[in-house]
Design a protein around this motif. Sequence first.
Motif: not given
Length: 195
Positions: A130-134, A169-172, A42-44
Amino acid sequence: MTVRLTLLCAAAPVERDVRFDDVPLDERALRQARAAAAALPSAATLYAAPSQRCTQTARALGWDAATAEPELRDIDMGSWQGRALSEVAACDGAGLAAWMSDPQAAPHGGESVAEMCRRVAAWLDALSADAGRILAVVEQAVARAAVVHVLDAPQRSFWNVDVPPLSAVHLTGRNGRWNLRMGDVSSGAPVDGDD
């Protein structure tokens, strides 16, 4: 705070010949996108590139509130837009070879690979800490450009990044530094450390 960004490559219809075009998804592609929905975290914040295939993929995922993000658009193919790769190869083989080997080349009069890589890098680096999960449904070229940027790889390596439809593609990122996190959206298993 760490930004957790998942770029999901748009679904794709079965095509006999690769085209520089935005084609609508067929029922098989939509079914595959619906099946992928349960495996995504889930993502905001939800984004989708403005193409038809990205918008349709986002809707199939159930993302009715996804924001169209113009910076995630596909590479501008200029005079090659709408043409088949085989047609371009036959009519402008030298131009196609230049475009695929020189990131600065834009024989079609559109956007070069280097320009696209800079556009995607600027978008990534402008994301708020502070975007959190996208989550974002993107074009293959956008996912390639993001990987090139995150790995600080030479732009000529753009074509060495294989991004199949519905791959993730997962990026942090934090403080202007990005990391690539490998994961498989189809397995349903969370990426280690994800919420």
